[in-house]
Write an enzyme that holds these catalytic residues in place. Structure first.
Site, mmCIF file in Angstrom:
data_model
loop_
_atom_site.group_PDB
_atom_site.id
_atom_site.type_symbol
_atom_site.label_atom_id
_atom_site.label_comp_id
_atom_site.label_asym_id
_atom_site.label_seq_id
_atom_site.Cartn_x
_atom_site.Cartn_y
_atom_site.Cartn_z
ATOM 1 N N LYS A 180 -15.751 -47.813 24.272
ATOM 2 C CA LYS A 180 -16.755 -48.294 23.315
ATOM 3 C C LYS A 180 -16.839 -47.311 22.154
ATOM 4 O O LYS A 180 -17.329 -46.201 22.302
ATOM 5 C CB LYS A 180 -18.129 -48.411 23.967
ATOM 6 C CG LYS A 180 -19.080 -49.183 23.059
ATOM 7 C CD LYS A 180 -20.522 -48.763 23.175
ATOM 8 C CE LYS A 180 -20.868 -47.589 22.301
ATOM 9 N NZ LYS A 180 -20.809 -47.847 20.862
ATOM 10 N N GLU A 255 -19.834 -34.604 26.859
ATOM 11 C CA GLU A 255 -19.593 -33.631 25.776
ATOM 12 C C GLU A 255 -20.736 -33.827 24.799
ATOM 13 O O GLU A 255 -20.757 -34.817 24.066
ATOM 14 C CB GLU A 255 -18.274 -33.915 25.059
ATOM 15 C CG GLU A 255 -17.044 -33.851 25.934
ATOM 16 C CD GLU A 255 -16.672 -32.466 26.365
ATOM 17 O OE1 GLU A 255 -17.316 -31.488 25.901
ATOM 18 O OE2 GLU A 255 -15.763 -32.340 27.192
ATOM 19 N N CYS A 289 -19.269 -31.119 16.839
ATOM 20 C CA CYS A 289 -20.175 -30.536 17.823
ATOM 21 C C CYS A 289 -19.886 -29.062 18.091
ATOM 22 O O CYS A 289 -20.789 -28.303 18.417
ATOM 23 C CB CYS A 289 -20.095 -31.320 19.119
ATOM 24 S SG CYS A 289 -18.402 -31.574 19.656
ATOM 25 N N GLU A 390 -29.540 -28.759 16.854
ATOM 26 C CA GLU A 390 -28.283 -29.157 16.218
ATOM 27 C C GLU A 390 -28.594 -29.972 14.968
ATOM 28 O O GLU A 390 -29.328 -30.950 15.035
ATOM 29 C CB GLU A 390 -27.455 -29.989 17.204
ATOM 30 C CG GLU A 390 -26.076 -30.286 16.683
ATOM 31 C CD GLU A 390 -25.223 -31.049 17.685
ATOM 32 O OE1 GLU A 390 -25.713 -32.058 18.223
ATOM 33 O OE2 GLU A 390 -24.076 -30.652 17.913
#
Ligand code: NAD
Length: 506
Positions: A180, A255, A289, A390
């Site tokens: 997906k 992740e 990331c 983040e």
């Protein structure tokens, strides 16, 4: 006027459309570049059913591993042959620069797929040994079997590459797959399906469902016929995937986010560390990331380092990502731009100094793009939200420290643990620090160098499990232990332990 291309989903070896469709727009111009079929719960269930029947029929898992490897290599060759076209498609859908996409992303996807093909040929799918010491006919067999249907939920920042990180080990190990993509970036991933289709991967072995995360992704995470989920994305959604997967105790790879600590020691080679630090936080306009987004500079070199950093940052060009001269493209969406801008304001409210902010493009053709220029905030402390959360944009937060112990303590004082780095001319000192950092990856005098042969993943809230390296195949297999006693010893145990010796058949 060029017609806007329409993409369909790929289910059970067929290209499938839907009544509704989604628009994919260029983050640089805001223009619609494609329409895509809009998958829903029904199409997700169909894709899972197709993957399950392909698995049950054994069309993939029963192939010798070297034949699965041949398929993976053929897919990689198809992608490699279309590298320029795919790089442009990647630029179109997510705003990666053509330099980054061409030199880096598509090439990595091809290489990594080939790595998994090689791993399929050498992985110990079966091994055996004696069940007891000394010569014996009692043998233990370990067979590493595929899990079954594996789902890959892929984000928008590196769609093709991160799909390969899931598809490669899953197919190498004999699983079937439902992928997906993020609804903003389905195009390169559908081209991956096209490559698999063209090289003759059997129907149902790879399926791609395009649709929204909370619908298609959530269904994949909860469905009882999915044995494993590999997810890359935000920590918040990742935790939800983990909760959904827990109901049927699925295998899981996560992740998630990061807040990479980039430590510049007082003995670092300054030029290299300055440019390396820009590279560390600006790849993909900071939407990676494993970026180095917390810069920890020794206080004795801080002022000079920041002066050079700002001077070099000012030389970077933000603009049309298709122009090879462009260093930084746009952010993925208006939502992401507004989120990043809020963090820049927050950083100043928390007491940081705006040491640098570059210019966004003035070209009217790019007026609808989602632009945020490189931004450097100095004077941060590690308790500030700007240093803990983040941001996912071209924003660097600069902190200082006094000695190596303090640098390590600040670096490790984070919910995340995906990446970190050390710049130094003293290898022993840098390695000593690297060993103390709580992080899945540590680069010394480098950044972003992800290597297919080595594991990639995070500790703490950055994730679970590893992608890449031989560890990746462990994540897609279940080791089965088969005890084969070809001696008469089992009689002694059976009749001695539970069943009474008197009960022995005559
Ligand atoms: P996200 O976590 O929302 O999306 C990642 C993937 O998960 C997409 O395919 C999405 O469709 C899917 N998804 C969304 N909701 C889901 C659900 N309920 N169940 C299952 N799947 C679902 O990430 P985002 O909104 O695209 O980005 C938000 C933040 O995530 C970013 O600002 C960044 O901090 C982080 N992020 C991290 C990475 C990474 O590589 N670790 C990549 C993208 C985004």
């Amino acid at each position: 006027m060029n017609e806007i291309p329409h993409y369909r989903m790929y289910i059970n070896g067929q290209w499938r459309d839907s009544d509704a469709f989604m628009e994919v727009s260029s983050p640089a111009t805001g223009a619609t570049i494609a329409t895509v079929a809009h998958g829903d719960l029904h199409t997700t269930d169909e894709a899972i059913a197709a993957a399950k029947s392909a698995h049950d029929a054994g069309v993939w898992r029963n192939l010798p591993a070297h034949q699965r490897a041949n398929y993976l290599e053929a897919i990689a060759d198809q992608l490699g042959a279309r590298a320029h076209e795919l790089a442009a498609l990647q630029v179109g859908e997510n705003g990666a620069t053509i330099r980054g996409a061409g030199a880096f992303l598509i090439g990595y996807a091809v290489d990594h797929l080939k790595y998994f093909a090689g791993l399929a040929r050498t992985y110990p799918f079966q091994c055996s040994g004696p069940l007891a010491e000394g010569p014996t006919l009692a043998t233990g067999l370990i067979v590493k079997e595929p899990v079954g249907v594996c789902a890959g939920i892929v984000p928008w920042n590196f769609p093709l590459l991160l799909a390969v990180w899931k598809l490669g080990p899953a197919l190498a190990a004999g699983n079937t797959v439902v992928l997906k993509p993020d609804d903003q970036t389905p195009l390169t991933l559908l081209e991956l399906a096209r490559a698999a289709h063209e090289v003759g991967v059997p129907a149902g072995v790879l399926n791609v469902v395009t649709g929204e995360g909370p619908v298609v992704g959530a269904r994949l995470a909860e469905h009882p016929d999915v044995g494993k989920v590999a997810f890359t994305g935000s920590s918040e959604v990742g935790k939800g995937v983990m909760r959904a997967a827990a109901n049927t105790v699925k295998k899981l790879t996560l992740e998630l986010g990061g807040k990479g600590a980039n430590i510049v020691l007082d003995d670092a080679e300054l030029d290299l560390a300055v440019d390396g630090s820009l590279f560390a936080f600006l790849l993909m306009s900071g939407q990676a990331c494993e970026s180095g987004t917390r810069l920890l500079v020794h206080k004795s070199i801080h002022d000079e380092f920041v002066r050079q950093l700002v001077a070099r940052a000012a030389s970077l060009t933000v603009g049309d990502p298709m122009d090879p001269a462009t260093d930084l493209g746009p952010l993925i969406s208006a939502r992401q731009k507004s989120r990043v801008e809020k963090y820049i304001t927050l950083g100043q409210e928390e007491g940081c100094k705006l040491a640098f902010q570059g210019a966004v493009p003035s070209d009217p053709a790019l007026a609808q793009g989602h632009w945020v220029a490189p931004t450097i905030l100095t004077g941060a402390t590690n308790d500030m939200r700007i240093a803990r959360e983040e941001i996912f944009g071209p924003v660097l937060v600069v902190l200082t420290y006094s000695d190596d112990d303090e640098a390590v303590a600040i670096a490790n004082d984070s919910d995340y643990g995906l990446s970190a780095g050390v710049w130094s001319t003293n290898p022993a000192r840098a390695l000593g620090i690297a060993r103390r950092l709580e992080s899945g990856t540590v680069w010394i005098n480098d950044w972003h160098m992800i290597n297919a042969r080595y594991p990639f993943g995070g500790v703490k809230q950055s994730g679970l499990g590893r992608e890449l390296g031989p560890d990746a195949l462990d994540e897609y297999t279940e080791p089965k232990f088969i005890h084969m006693d070809l001696t008469n010893d089992s009689r002694k145990r059976i009749y001695g332990v539970v069943v009474s010796a008197n009960a022995q058949p005559a």
